[in-house]
Design a protein around this motif. Structure first.
Motif, PDB file in Angstrom:
ATOM      1  N   ARG A 248      56.920   3.096  15.007  1.00  0.00           N
ATOM      2  CA  ARG A 248      57.228   2.333  13.718  1.00  0.00           C
ATOM      3  C   ARG A 248      55.789   2.238  12.811  1.00  0.00           C
ATOM      4  N   LYS A 249      56.003   3.072  11.659  1.00  0.00           N
ATOM      5  CA  LYS A 249      54.691   3.217  10.918  1.00  0.00           C
ATOM      6  C   LYS A 249      54.029   1.891  10.366  1.00  0.00           C
ATOM      7  N   GLU A 250      54.920   0.945  10.218  1.00  0.00           N
ATOM      8  CA  GLU A 250      54.218  -0.451   9.926  1.00  0.00           C
ATOM      9  C   GLU A 250      53.455  -0.985  10.860  1.00  0.00           C
ATOM     10  N   TYR A 251      53.649  -0.704  11.961  1.00  0.00           N
ATOM     11  CA  TYR A 251      52.765  -1.221  13.263  1.00  0.00           C
ATOM     12  C   TYR A 251      51.674  -0.198  13.577  1.00  0.00           C
ATOM     13  N   ILE A 252      51.288   0.550  12.891  1.00  0.00           N
ATOM     14  CA  ILE A 252      50.264   1.446  13.059  1.00  0.00           C
ATOM     15  C   ILE A 252      48.939   1.155  11.950  1.00  0.00           C
ATOM     16  N   CYS A 253      47.830   1.065  12.319  1.00  0.00           N
ATOM     17  CA  CYS A 253      46.952   0.932  11.099  1.00  0.00           C
ATOM     18  C   CYS A 253      45.778   2.091  11.284  1.00  0.00           C
ATOM     19  N   LEU A 254      45.629   2.721  10.239  1.00  0.00           N
ATOM     20  CA  LEU A 254      44.613   3.938  10.098  1.00  0.00           C
ATOM     21  C   LEU A 254      43.501   3.146   9.068  1.00  0.00           C
ATOM     22  N   LYS A 309      35.253   4.294  15.456  1.00  0.00           N
ATOM     23  CA  LYS A 309      34.047   5.427  15.629  1.00  0.00           C
ATOM     24  C   LYS A 309      33.063   4.195  15.931  1.00  0.00           C
ATOM     25  N   PRO A 310      31.930   4.863  16.772  1.00  0.00           N
ATOM     26  CA  PRO A 310      30.778   4.047  17.248  1.00  0.00           C
ATOM     27  C   PRO A 310      29.963   3.668  16.160  1.00  0.00           C
ATOM     28  N   GLU A 311      29.652   4.631  15.070  1.00  0.00           N
ATOM     29  CA  GLU A 311      28.888   4.217  13.817  1.00  0.00           C
ATOM     30  C   GLU A 311      29.319   2.852  13.021  1.00  0.00           C
ATOM     31  N   TYR A 312      30.826   2.700  13.332  1.00  0.00           N
ATOM     32  CA  TYR A 312      31.121   1.511  12.349  1.00  0.00           C
ATOM     33  C   TYR A 312      31.630   0.329  13.189  1.00  0.00           C
ATOM     34  N   GLN A 313      31.252   0.267  14.554  1.00  0.00           N
ATOM     35  CA  GLN A 313      31.851  -0.732  15.405  1.00  0.00           C
ATOM     36  C   GLN A 313      31.303  -2.056  15.215  1.00  0.00           C
ATOM     37  N   LYS A 314      30.164  -2.030  14.486  1.00  0.00           N
ATOM     38  CA  LYS A 314      29.295  -3.257  14.260  1.00  0.00           C
ATOM     39  C   LYS A 314      29.289  -3.583  12.703  1.00  0.00           C
ATOM     40  N   LYS A 315      30.440  -3.039  12.161  1.00  0.00           N
ATOM     41  CA  LYS A 315      30.398  -3.204  10.749  1.00  0.00           C
ATOM     42  C   LYS A 315      31.658  -4.099  10.349  1.00  0.00           C
ATOM     43  N   GLY A 316      32.442  -4.673  11.168  1.00  0.00           N
ATOM     44  CA  GLY A 316      33.550  -5.476  11.088  1.00  0.00           C
ATOM     45  C   GLY A 316      34.836  -4.715  10.771  1.00  0.00           C
ATOM     46  N   VAL A 317      34.914  -3.589  10.964  1.00  0.00           N
ATOM     47  CA  VAL A 317      36.013  -2.678  10.718  1.00  0.00           C
ATOM     48  C   VAL A 317      37.341  -3.093  11.505  1.00  0.00           C
ATOM     49  N   THR A 318      36.998  -3.889  12.867  1.00  0.00           N
ATOM     50  CA  THR A 318      38.313  -4.206  13.656  1.00  0.00           C
ATOM     51  C   THR A 318      38.900  -5.475  12.844  1.00  0.00           C
ATOM     52  N   SER A 319      37.977  -6.357  12.244  1.00  0.00           N
ATOM     53  CA  SER A 319      38.346  -7.536  11.419  1.00  0.00           C
ATOM     54  C   SER A 319      39.409  -6.938  10.264  1.00  0.00           C
ATOM     55  N   LEU A 320      39.096  -5.972   9.523  1.00  0.00           N
ATOM     56  CA  LEU A 320      39.693  -5.381   8.629  1.00  0.00           C
ATOM     57  C   LEU A 320      41.245  -4.863   9.346  1.00  0.00           C
ATOM     58  N   ILE A 321      41.187  -4.060  10.522  1.00  0.00           N
ATOM     59  CA  ILE A 321      42.237  -3.534  11.354  1.00  0.00           C
ATOM     60  C   ILE A 321      43.278  -4.887  11.443  1.00  0.00           C
ATOM     61  N   PHE A 322      42.682  -5.884  12.114  1.00  0.00           N
ATOM     62  CA  PHE A 322      43.410  -7.085  12.760  1.00  0.00           C
ATOM     63  C   PHE A 322      44.054  -7.634  11.334  1.00  0.00           C
ATOM     64  N   ASN A 323      43.678  -7.901  10.211  1.00  0.00           N
ATOM     65  CA  ASN A 323      44.145  -8.338   9.213  1.00  0.00           C
ATOM     66  C   ASN A 323      45.298  -7.653   8.348  1.00  0.00           C
ATOM     67  N   GLU A 324      45.010  -6.115   8.597  1.00  0.00           N
ATOM     68  CA  GLU A 324      46.278  -5.476   8.231  1.00  0.00           C
ATOM     69  C   GLU A 324      47.184  -5.384   9.139  1.00  0.00           C
ATOM     70  N   LEU A 325      47.067  -5.508  10.531  1.00  0.00           N
ATOM     71  CA  LEU A 325      48.357  -5.410  11.479  1.00  0.00           C
ATOM     72  C   LEU A 325      49.172  -6.867  11.449  1.00  0.00           C
ATOM     73  N   PHE A 326      48.263  -7.886  11.168  1.00  0.00           N
ATOM     74  CA  PHE A 326      49.023  -9.242  11.328  1.00  0.00           C
ATOM     75  C   PHE A 326      49.679  -9.431   9.774  1.00  0.00           C
ATOM     76  N   LYS A 327      49.312  -8.873   9.108  1.00  0.00           N
ATOM     77  CA  LYS A 327      50.048  -8.907   7.687  1.00  0.00           C
ATOM     78  C   LYS A 327      51.504  -8.192   7.665  1.00  0.00           C
ATOM     79  N   SER A 328      51.219  -6.979   8.605  1.00  0.00           N
ATOM     80  CA  SER A 328      52.499  -6.199   8.818  1.00  0.00           C
ATOM     81  C   SER A 328      53.541  -7.002   9.872  1.00  0.00           C
ATOM     82  N   TYR A 329      52.847  -7.497  10.693  1.00  0.00           N
ATOM     83  CA  TYR A 329      53.523  -8.161  11.677  1.00  0.00           C
ATOM     84  C   TYR A 329      54.391  -9.369  11.114  1.00  0.00           C
ATOM     85  N   ILE A 330      53.787 -10.257  10.311  1.00  0.00           N
ATOM     86  CA  ILE A 330      54.340 -11.446   9.326  1.00  0.00           C
ATOM     87  C   ILE A 330      55.635 -10.676   8.510  1.00  0.00           C
ATOM     88  N   GLU A 331      55.139  -9.603   7.780  1.00  0.00           N
ATOM     89  CA  GLU A 331      56.324  -9.220   7.038  1.00  0.00           C
ATOM     90  C   GLU A 331      57.499  -8.512   7.549  1.00  0.00           C
TER      91      GLU A 331
END
Length: 375
Positions: A248-254, A309-331
Motif C-alpha cells: 500500500r503506497k500510502e503506508y510507505i515513506c521515502l 542513512k548513518p550520516e542523517y541519523q542525528k538530524k531528525g529524519v525519523t521525526s519527519l518519517i513519523f510525521n508523514e506516516l502518522f498523517k497517512s495513517y490518519i487520512e
C-alpha cells in the motif's frame, strides 16, 4: 519412549517441519502461523539466495512416530569466519527437556563440525527472518513477522546453558486523532534545514522503482546492529519479490535529499495476523481471500522496517518519517499500530519512541537472542 532426531531431507518432510508449530499452538489465539509457501521458499536451497553464502540443516524430534520438536542450524560464511558463530532457528518443542536438549545437542554437534565455537539464536538467515524467543508479552498477538512461543521456552534455554546476548522490544499504540502541532513544526524545520523531503509515490508499482535503493539504505542503517550482515544484490531482489510485490503506497515513506537520493525508509503493511490465522498457513484454496480483505481494509498497521542513512541519523529524519506516516495513517482511517522488533540497546530508535509516549500502550513485548559456548 526415546527421542529420535531425524534430518529433514525431502520437501514432504520439510512441510511437516514447517507445520509442526500449527499443531503445537492449535487453539492459541496469539500464535500467527506463517504461510507455508513463504517458509518453503526461505528454507529451500534452490529458492533462497542466502545459501550462496550460508549452509543449513533441519531436524525434527520424533517420539512414537509423532513430531514433538524441530530445529534449524545455520552457518553464515562470514559470521563463522569472523566470530566462530553458528545459528539456530525455527525451533519449537513440547514442554519436555529431553526433547529440547536433544535438538540443541544436534545443533551443537553440527556447528562444531562446521568450526563454530558458539551458537546463538533463535535467528534466521537474515535480519528479515524470524528471530528472538518471546520472553514477555505472551498475551499479545504476534505480528506477521515475529515469533510467538510458549513461556516455557525461556526456562528450557537457560537450563541448557544459554545466556542472553540481546533483547528486542516491540511497541503497540493508537494512531493519534491528529498530528500535534509541535511534531509538524519540527518536521518542517528539519526538512528546510537539511534540504530533505518526503517523496510522494503516485502508484504502488512505483515502489519497485526505488526498491534497490531502499534496501541499500537499510543495509547501511542496520550494519551496526547485532547479527546483521549486508544483503547481497540477489537477496535484495528476493526480498523485493517477497515483501514489495504487494504494498500500500500510502503506508510507505521515502525521504530524499536535494538530489532525490533516498536517505530514509519506512515500510508498514496492514496487519495480516488475523488473516494468516484464518488462512491456517496456506494461500489456497481460500487463504488469499482473507489476506486480500485485510490488506485492502484494515485499521491495524504493522510498522515493519525503518532505516536512515548513518550520516542523517542525528538530524531528525525519523521525526519527519513519523510525521508523514502518522498523517497517512490518519487520512486512511488507521487506528492502531504495532512495531517490528527493535534492539533494546538501539538508543537512536528507543529515544525516538519516547516522543510518542502519549499514544503508546502499556505493553511489555520482548524477544531474546541466546548464546552458548560449545567449545
Amino acid at each position: 519412549m526415546s527421542i529420535q532426531i531425524k534430518e529433514v531431507t525431502s520437501k514432504k518432510d520439510l512441510k511437516k517441519f514447517i507445520k509442526f508449530p500449527f499443531e503445537l499452538y492449535e487453539g492459541n489465539k496469539y500464535y500467527v502461523p506463517p504461510m507455508v509457501q513463504f517458509e518453503m521458499s526461505t528454507l529451500l536451497r534452490d529458492k533462497n539466495p542466502a545459501f550462496e553464502n550460508a549452509d543449513a540443516k533441519y531436524w525434527v524430534a520424533v517420539r512414537d512416530d509423532k513430531i514433538v520438536g524441530r530445529v534449524a542450524a545455520i552457518a553464515l560464511d562470514l559470521e563463522l569466519k569472523e566470530k566462530k558463530l553458528a545459528r539456530f532457528g525455527w525451533i519449537d518443542f513440547i514442554d519436555d527437556k529431553t526433547v529440547s536438549g536433544a535438538l540443541i545437542s544436534t545443533v551443537e554437534e553440527w556447528s562444531k563440525h562446521k568450526g563454530a565455537e558458539a551458537i546463538h539464536g533463535p535467528m534466521g538467515f537474515t535480519d528479515l527472518d524470524f528471530e528472538g524467543t518471546l520472553i514477555s508479552g505472551f498475551e499479545q498477538m504476534a505480528t506477521q513477522a515475529s515469533i510467538y512461543n510458549f513461556p516455557y521456552y525461556q526456562e528450557h534455554f537457560e537450563s541448557l546453558g544459554f545466556e542472553k546476548t540481546v533483547d528486542w522490544i516491540e511497541k503497540r499504540g493508537h494512531v493519534p486523532k491528529e498530528i500535534p502541532k509541535r511534531y509538524e513544526r519540527l518536521a518542517d524545520v528539519i526538512s528546510k534545514r537539511f534540504g530533505i523531503k518526503a517523496l510522494k509515490l503516485k502508484k504502488a508499482k512505483d515502489v519497485r522503482k526505488y526498491a534497490e535503493e531502499m534496501f541499500k539504505v537499510l543495509n547501511e542503517s542496520y550494519s551496526h546492529l547485532y547479527g546483521y550482515y549486508e544483503l547481497t544484490p540477489k537477496q535484495i531482489d528476493y526480498y523485493v519479490e517477497q515483501y514489495l510485490g504487494m504494498v500500500r503506497k500510502e503506508y510507505i515513506c521515502l525521504v530524499v535529499d536535494e538530489k532525490d537520493k533516498i536517505i530514509g525508509v519506512a515500510v508498514s503493511f496492514p496487519s495480516l495476523s488475523k488473516a494468516f490465522q484464518k488462512a491456517k498457513g496456506s494461500l489456497f484454496p481460500f487463504g488469499f481471500i482473507h489476506i486480500l480483505k485485510d490488506f485492502k481494509s484494515n485499521k491495524h498497521l504493522d510498522l515493519l522496517l525503518i532505516g536512515v542513512k548513518p550520516e542523517y541519523q542525528k538530524k531528525g529524519v525519523t521525526s519527519l518519517i513519523f510525521n508523514e506516516l502518522f498523517k497517512s495513517y490518519i487520512e486512511n482511517g488507521a487506528e492502531y499500530f504495532s512495531t517490528g522488533p527493535m534492539l533494546e540497546d538501539n538508543a537512536t530508535v528507543q529515544n525516538l519512541w519516547n516522543e510518542y509516549n502519549d499514544i503508546l500502550d502499556d505493553v511489555n513485548i520482548k524477544r531474546r537472542c541466546y548464546q552458548k559456548i560449545i567449545i
